[in-house]
Write a protein that holds these residues in place. Structure first.
Motif, PDB file in Angstrom:
ATOM      1  N   GLN A  68       0.829  -1.210   0.000  1.00  0.00           N
ATOM      2  CA  GLN A  68       0.000   0.000   0.000  1.00  0.00           C
ATOM      3  C   GLN A  68       0.863   1.259   0.000  1.00  0.00           C
ATOM      4  N   TYR A  69       1.969   1.214   0.741  1.00  0.00           N
ATOM      5  CA  TYR A  69       2.858   2.390   0.814  1.00  0.00           C
ATOM      6  C   TYR A  69       3.529   2.651  -0.536  1.00  0.00           C
ATOM      7  N   VAL A  70       4.035   1.603  -1.171  1.00  0.00           N
ATOM      8  CA  VAL A  70       4.696   1.766  -2.472  1.00  0.00           C
ATOM      9  C   VAL A  70       3.712   2.316  -3.504  1.00  0.00           C
ATOM     10  N   LEU A  71       2.493   1.778  -3.508  1.00  0.00           N
ATOM     11  CA  LEU A  71       1.465   2.265  -4.436  1.00  0.00           C
ATOM     12  C   LEU A  71       1.108   3.718  -4.124  1.00  0.00           C
ATOM     13  N   TYR A  72       1.052   4.041  -2.850  1.00  0.00           N
ATOM     14  CA  TYR A  72       0.723   5.398  -2.389  1.00  0.00           C
ATOM     15  C   TYR A  72       1.763   6.414  -2.856  1.00  0.00           C
ATOM     16  N   ILE A  73       3.053   6.094  -2.687  1.00  0.00           N
ATOM     17  CA  ILE A  73       4.122   7.002  -3.109  1.00  0.00           C
ATOM     18  C   ILE A  73       4.136   7.133  -4.629  1.00  0.00           C
ATOM     19  N   ARG A  74       3.951   6.015  -5.321  1.00  0.00           N
ATOM     20  CA  ARG A  74       3.944   6.072  -6.790  1.00  0.00           C
ATOM     21  C   ARG A  74       2.812   6.955  -7.299  1.00  0.00           C
ATOM     22  N   ASN A  75       1.649   6.823  -6.701  1.00  0.00           N
ATOM     23  CA  ASN A  75       0.520   7.650  -7.117  1.00  0.00           C
ATOM     24  C   ASN A  75       0.758   9.127  -6.794  1.00  0.00           C
ATOM     25  N   LEU A  76       1.391   9.394  -5.637  1.00  0.00           N
ATOM     26  CA  LEU A  76       1.682  10.776  -5.280  1.00  0.00           C
ATOM     27  C   LEU A  76       2.604  11.433  -6.299  1.00  0.00           C
ATOM     28  N   LEU A  77       3.607  10.678  -6.754  1.00  0.00           N
ATOM     29  CA  LEU A  77       4.524  11.228  -7.755  1.00  0.00           C
ATOM     30  C   LEU A  77       3.807  11.547  -9.056  1.00  0.00           C
ATOM     31  N   GLN A  78       2.674  10.893  -9.285  1.00  0.00           N
ATOM     32  CA  GLN A  78       1.864  11.155 -10.479  1.00  0.00           C
ATOM     33  C   GLN A  78       0.716  12.114 -10.184  1.00  0.00           C
ATOM     34  N   LEU A  79       0.773  12.754  -8.986  1.00  0.00           N
ATOM     35  CA  LEU A  79      -0.272  13.678  -8.530  1.00  0.00           C
ATOM     36  C   LEU A  79      -1.643  13.016  -8.483  1.00  0.00           C
ATOM     37  N   ASP A  80      -1.648  11.738  -8.124  1.00  0.00           N
ATOM     38  CA  ASP A  80      -2.883  10.976  -7.996  1.00  0.00           C
ATOM     39  C   ASP A  80      -3.093  10.671  -6.516  1.00  0.00           C
ATOM     40  N   LEU A  81      -4.082  11.294  -5.909  1.00  0.00           N
ATOM     41  CA  LEU A  81      -4.373  11.085  -4.490  1.00  0.00           C
ATOM     42  C   LEU A  81      -5.376   9.967  -4.259  1.00  0.00           C
ATOM     43  N   GLY A  82      -5.790   9.303  -5.338  1.00  0.00           N
ATOM     44  CA  GLY A  82      -6.726   8.201  -5.191  1.00  0.00           C
ATOM     45  C   GLY A  82      -8.169   8.650  -5.285  1.00  0.00           C
ATOM     46  N   THR A  83      -9.065   7.724  -4.922  1.00  0.00           N
ATOM     47  CA  THR A  83     -10.504   7.964  -5.008  1.00  0.00           C
ATOM     48  C   THR A  83     -11.112   7.938  -3.616  1.00  0.00           C
ATOM     49  N   SER A  84     -11.996   8.848  -3.375  1.00  0.00           N
ATOM     50  CA  SER A  84     -12.664   8.916  -2.080  1.00  0.00           C
ATOM     51  C   SER A  84     -13.587   7.725  -1.901  1.00  0.00           C
ATOM     52  N   ILE A  85     -13.488   7.072  -0.762  1.00  0.00           N
ATOM     53  CA  ILE A  85     -14.366   5.948  -0.476  1.00  0.00           C
ATOM     54  C   ILE A  85     -15.795   6.427  -0.271  1.00  0.00           C
ATOM     55  N   ARG A  86     -15.936   7.619   0.292  1.00  0.00           N
ATOM     56  CA  ARG A  86     -17.266   8.146   0.631  1.00  0.00           C
ATOM     57  C   ARG A  86     -18.018   8.645  -0.587  1.00  0.00           C
ATOM     58  N   THR A  87     -17.351   9.409  -1.456  1.00  0.00           N
ATOM     59  CA  THR A  87     -18.034  10.017  -2.605  1.00  0.00           C
ATOM     60  C   THR A  87     -17.769   9.303  -3.920  1.00  0.00           C
ATOM     61  N   ASN A  88     -16.775   8.398  -3.914  1.00  0.00           N
ATOM     62  CA  ASN A  88     -16.393   7.666  -5.129  1.00  0.00           C
ATOM     63  C   ASN A  88     -15.927   8.612  -6.241  1.00  0.00           C
ATOM     64  N   LYS A  89     -15.329   9.747  -5.839  1.00  0.00           N
ATOM     65  CA  LYS A  89     -14.789  10.714  -6.789  1.00  0.00           C
ATOM     66  C   LYS A  89     -13.302  10.905  -6.522  1.00  0.00           C
ATOM     67  N   PRO A  90     -12.535  11.330  -7.538  1.00  0.00           N
ATOM     68  CA  PRO A  90     -11.105  11.579  -7.297  1.00  0.00           C
ATOM     69  C   PRO A  90     -10.905  12.602  -6.177  1.00  0.00           C
ATOM     70  N   ILE A  91      -9.997  12.304  -5.264  1.00  0.00           N
ATOM     71  CA  ILE A  91      -9.774  13.182  -4.113  1.00  0.00           C
ATOM     72  C   ILE A  91      -9.235  14.533  -4.564  1.00  0.00           C
ATOM     73  N   LEU A  92      -8.390  14.529  -5.589  1.00  0.00           N
ATOM     74  CA  LEU A  92      -7.859  15.797  -6.093  1.00  0.00           C
ATOM     75  C   LEU A  92      -8.987  16.701  -6.570  1.00  0.00           C
ATOM     76  N   ALA A  93      -9.992  16.104  -7.234  1.00  0.00           N
ATOM     77  CA  ALA A  93     -11.148  16.888  -7.691  1.00  0.00           C
ATOM     78  C   ALA A  93     -11.975  17.379  -6.509  1.00  0.00           C
ATOM     79  N   GLU A  94     -12.105  16.551  -5.472  1.00  0.00           N
ATOM     80  CA  GLU A  94     -12.853  16.955  -4.284  1.00  0.00           C
ATOM     81  C   GLU A  94     -12.169  18.123  -3.573  1.00  0.00           C
TER      82      GLU A  94
END
Length: 339
Positions: A68-94
């Motif tokens: 999870q940590y490796v995936l987390y850092i890799r996504n951060l380097l791509q400016l991808d904060l993942g998807t919100s579990i609550r709203t099912n929308k990209p966190i960056l957009a939220e």
């Protein structure tokens, strides 16, 4: 060249700190009690192992902590904060949706805090030990001490419910619709539309929450300005200028205030970082759709990706503002660049 080297060094420090904070936020988030699966699935869904497994796989909750940590850092380097579990929308957009509301409120509050804090601090220093000084110090102590949620409730009760001088919670009255999003700042977007009444209504909605948020920072700025101005006024060069017959106004404005305000920059920077982080209770009480309210809702639903996104945004606010303040120190006082 020295100035560029100084700025470059600060930017390198900023990058290293960002990586450290990102790692720390990830680890702390995993220590938060609560299960996002239980918080976000119904009881019927929890009784179905296939639905639970699919949910965990979708958000990476079935992987080891290292994965999870490796995936987390890799996504951060791509400016991808993942998807919100609550709203099912990209966190960056939220965050992009709610951050402008916090920026508008924070800028309004920090301007009020800075203007009145410096003004009260100067008055208190000039009238040292007078009744005016005691009154200003009492106001500053009250601003620092009073709980923000209690102050918010008092402001709403007296100025909205009883006196009806200002509008209530929200960013706009019900008679207005939200302006087309250009900057996300309602006042500016309303002016870009040419709708002055809407801009004025948005400004009036800022007054109560902005005053509540400004109170604490204003108290700190007042006390810091007073203390530093009194220290500067006791230095040799100020006594020399006074002996040469320079008037009090010219002495303060031209010689003392500039040096006295250098430490105040730090207080203003920290205050702005605190405000940009989103004041959870104040934003919730005033129904202000900013970062604070988003963080509150994310914590209630154990939305780990959203919590991480908010924490990183708050940390980034502080680090960028502190870096800018450090650079301003170097611009104002060249001796800082050599330290």
């Amino acid at each position: 060249m020295d100035g560029l080297k100084f700025i470059g060094k600060k930017l390198v420090y900023l990058t290293v700190m960002l990586f450290g904070v990102a790692t720390l936020v990830f680890l702390l988030t995993k220590m938060i009690p609560g299960d996002p699966v239980v918080a976000n699935l119904s009881q019927r869904a929890l009784n179905d192992p296939e639905i639970v497994a699919a949910y965990k796989a979708k958000y990476g909750l079935d992987r080891s902590l290292i994965e999870q940590y490796v995936l987390y850092i890799r996504n951060l380097l791509q400016l991808d904060l993942g998807t919100s579990i609550r709203t099912n929308k990209p966190i960056l957009a939220e965050l992009a949706r709610c951050y402008p509301a916090t920026i508008e409120l924070a800028l309004f509050a920090i301007v009020i805090a800075s203007v009145f804090g410096i003004l009260f601090g100067v008055i208190s220093a000039i009238r040292r030990n007078s009744i005016m000084d005691q009154a200003v110090r009492a106001v500053s102590v009250t601003g620092v001490s009073i709980p923000s949620f209690w102050f918010a409730l008092l402001m709403l009760y007296f100025f909205y419910y009883k006196l009806k001088w200002f509008p209530g919670p929200g960013r706009l009255s019900n008679s207005f619709s939200a302006p087309a999003t250009v900057t996300g700042l309602y006042i500016m977007d309303s002016l870009l539309e040419g709708d002055v009444p809407k801009a004025l209504d948005a400004a009036r909605h800022l007054i109560l929450p902005g005053t509540v948020l400004a109170a604490f920072t204003m108290g700190l700025i007042t006390r810091t300005t007073r203390s530093n101005l009194l220290d500067v006024m006791s230095t040799d060069y100020i006594r020399t200028a006074k002996a040469k017959g320079l008037g009090r106004a010219g002495l303060i404005v031209k010689h003392a205030l500039g040096n006295a305000l250098i430490p105040v920059l730090t207080v203003i920077g920290l205050g702005l970082g605190n405000l940009l982080g989103g004041m959870v209770l104040v934003e919730t009480i005033f129904n202000w759709p900013g970062v604070g309210q988003f963080a509150y809702e994310s914590v209630l639903s154990a939305d780990y990706p959203a919590i991480i996104g908010v924490a990183l945004l708050i940390a980034l606010n502080y680090m960028v503002i502190n870096t800018v303040v450090d650079i301003l120190y170097g611009v104002i006082d060249p001796r800082v660049r050599c330290s």
